[in-house]
Motif scaffolding. Sequence first.
Motif, PDB file in Angstrom:
ATOM      1  N   PHE A 290       0.819  -1.213   0.000  1.00  0.00           N
ATOM      2  CA  PHE A 290       0.000   0.000   0.000  1.00  0.00           C
ATOM      3  C   PHE A 290       0.854   1.265   0.000  1.00  0.00           C
ATOM      4  N   GLU A 291       1.953   1.234   0.760  1.00  0.00           N
ATOM      5  CA  GLU A 291       2.814   2.410   0.802  1.00  0.00           C
ATOM      6  C   GLU A 291       3.355   2.731  -0.590  1.00  0.00           C
ATOM      7  N   LYS A 292       3.878   1.705  -1.270  1.00  0.00           N
ATOM      8  CA  LYS A 292       4.446   1.927  -2.602  1.00  0.00           C
ATOM      9  C   LYS A 292       3.375   2.310  -3.614  1.00  0.00           C
ATOM     10  N   ALA A 293       2.160   1.802  -3.412  1.00  0.00           N
ATOM     11  CA  ALA A 293       1.060   2.164  -4.316  1.00  0.00           C
ATOM     12  C   ALA A 293       0.773   3.657  -4.220  1.00  0.00           C
ATOM     13  N   PHE A 294       0.728   4.187  -3.004  1.00  0.00           N
ATOM     14  CA  PHE A 294       0.466   5.610  -2.835  1.00  0.00           C
ATOM     15  C   PHE A 294       1.635   6.452  -3.338  1.00  0.00           C
ATOM     16  N   MET A 295       2.867   5.989  -3.091  1.00  0.00           N
ATOM     17  CA  MET A 295       4.035   6.721  -3.595  1.00  0.00           C
ATOM     18  C   MET A 295       3.984   6.814  -5.112  1.00  0.00           C
TER      19      MET A 295
ATOM     20  N   LYS B 106       8.889   4.364 -15.197  1.00  0.00           N
ATOM     21  CA  LYS B 106       8.973   3.365 -14.154  1.00  0.00           C
ATOM     22  C   LYS B 106       7.667   2.591 -14.035  1.00  0.00           C
ATOM     23  N   GLY B 107       7.802   1.347 -13.591  1.00  0.00           N
ATOM     24  CA  GLY B 107       6.629   0.539 -13.359  1.00  0.00           C
ATOM     25  C   GLY B 107       5.918   0.979 -12.093  1.00  0.00           C
ATOM     26  N   TRP B 108       4.759   0.350 -11.844  1.00  0.00           N
ATOM     27  CA  TRP B 108       3.936   0.789 -10.728  1.00  0.00           C
ATOM     28  C   TRP B 108       4.636   0.649  -9.386  1.00  0.00           C
ATOM     29  N   PHE B 109       5.492  -0.334  -9.260  1.00  0.00           N
ATOM     30  CA  PHE B 109       6.128  -0.513  -7.963  1.00  0.00           C
ATOM     31  C   PHE B 109       7.643  -0.315  -8.042  1.00  0.00           C
ATOM     32  N   ASP B 110       8.053   0.496  -9.029  1.00  0.00           N
ATOM     33  CA  ASP B 110       9.462   0.856  -9.133  1.00  0.00           C
ATOM     34  C   ASP B 110       9.788   2.095  -8.313  1.00  0.00           C
ATOM     35  N   TYR B 111       8.753   2.790  -7.860  1.00  0.00           N
ATOM     36  CA  TYR B 111       8.974   3.988  -7.061  1.00  0.00           C
ATOM     37  C   TYR B 111       9.232   3.617  -5.612  1.00  0.00           C
ATOM     38  N   ASP B 112      10.117   4.364  -4.990  1.00  0.00           N
ATOM     39  CA  ASP B 112      10.274   4.293  -3.544  1.00  0.00           C
ATOM     40  C   ASP B 112      10.157   5.716  -3.016  1.00  0.00           C
ATOM     41  N   TYR B 113      10.358   5.882  -1.713  1.00  0.00           N
ATOM     42  CA  TYR B 113      10.145   7.214  -1.140  1.00  0.00           C
ATOM     43  C   TYR B 113      11.151   8.222  -1.675  1.00  0.00           C
TER      44      TYR B 113
END
Length: 612
Positions: free
Chosen positions: A54-59, A82-89
């Motif tokens: 969930f955290e990565k989804a919102f990021m 970037k893909g949907w879960f390639d982002y981090d904070y």
Amino acid sequence: MVALSSLQVVQFRPPQDLSLHKWRPRSFIKCRIAEPTGEPAPLGQKTKYMDGFFEKAFMTLFARKMEKFAAPAKNGSASKEKGWFDYDYESFVDVSKRVMQGRNRKQQQEVVREVLLSMLPPGAPEQFKKLFPPTKWAAEFNAALTVPFFQWLVGPSEVVEVEVNGEKQKSGVHIKKCRYLENSGCVGMCVNMCKIPTQDFFTNEFGLPLTMIPNFEDMSCEMVYGQVPPPFEEDPVVKQPCLADILTFRSVIFYILDEVFVGDPNMDHRCWERPEDMDTPRNVYKVTIQNPGSDVAAETAAALAAASIVFKESDPSYSTKLLHTAMKVFDFADRYRGSYSNSLNSVVCPFYCSYSGYQDELLWGASWIHRASQNGSYLTYIQSNGHTMGSDDDDYSFSWDDKRPGTKILLSKEFLEKTTEEFQLYKSHSDNYICSLIPGTSSFQAQYTPGGLFYKASESNLQYVTSTTFLLLTYAKYLGSNGGVARCGGSTVTAESLIAQAKKQVDYILGDNPARMSYMVGFGNRYPQHVHHRGSSVPSIHAHPNRISCNDGFQFLYSSSPNPNVLVGAIIGGPDNRDNFADDRNNYQQSEPATYINAPFVGALAFFSAKN
């Protein structure tokens, strides 16, 4: 702040008899802290998080929305690929920074407003106003929702009681250490990308007043629902200086580390002149992210932490400030690792090189902050890094350059006082060090002159004598306060024996030696007359008003006459390994004074003065 606003519109007002003090929304969007304590890292250290689905989804959701307004990434690769879960904070914060580029504060705030609106279905603000009119209940309900749904963005928070228009209500949210501010390290981002646009969005779009009050000293923040925010011009944040990076050396601690070295030692050594006539370059050198100095920074952190202990009872506020600053300085030292003598090699070497490296200072700094704060994260740091920073080395030299023996003595105190198992190793190493100094023990390996002076090196030997004496007395104090002894193989050494050994060294320096010479200038009937010191050896401006140039001063260096100005209290390098001392100004190995000789000796004198 988008997460809350997009979720609130589907909430319904509960019955009037349902107490908010008992009801809590399900916290499925929960930030998970990877710190041993489960709490944000102390000021000066960056909190570690374990972000989930969930955290990565919102990021990702936020970052993709903002990417449309962002300047190109520095590495040339667009973040939108970037893909949907390639982002981090970190990448989320990076997008925020790129949104700010080329825009003034109002334009930055407008971008955030557009992003927030784009997250909502059509007509959502109007529906929100109907569902949540600006009442005490609405304010408290939104505060309760903020805690679980904002954690991914700002870190752990809790609902707190506040006073709004003279009435107490649970509509406040205390953010313990704002993740956004901690990672961005920028006041401008905090104010223009979070505080102001979020306040305006809730107050103007949703009709529910909100005031956010960031604390740039400890990175906490207060959100007060129901309180009308002040006009921007009257907001205290307007007066807050722009900090390029709150956690780095330059922005917060520039007044401590911006000047770590002054002058040009090579030019200074080519001149012999008094301070009033100095005309050699006064260049100022600093350590930075690009040119780190972990040794000098961590040493500074240790000094600040130690000072915070001194002032804890007499001036608690100042003590806290010292400790917080120590943590910031230490974070800089640890985050940007490197030796200052590598960064400033041509200037500081060979005179002031950090020959032992910077690891010993990092462990030294962490140890002092742990003692001053008793914060568990520094204990973890010591446990995790000690083996690579000298904890396993039985080194027998404590000096301005090498802190390993001092660190072990300091950490042994924790074991002696509290039997903290993690520090038993340091007690053992401290015993090894102390036993090596005591004649007659199975571990004895130190060298003493025929007259009984501890001898380590031919150059400025008394620096090792005074620092070793200080550690002997410190360890004796720790042992004596807790009924302990130093274990030397099959024998033991008591605190009283350590004190007696230290006293011999102090007495020797003050004149109880074969030469009957006091090595403290100005003390006793016989002391050095030809001290290797410019201000002491060159006539004063009262005796010689005319300028004495760089080269002209050398006549006084080579003169056989006693120094005209007595350098009272200075301790010089001292005698050789046979107790011989040449009172010769040219023999700097024996006749040069130094602050690092005097400093530990002050501690030794204070100890004996207190006993008397």
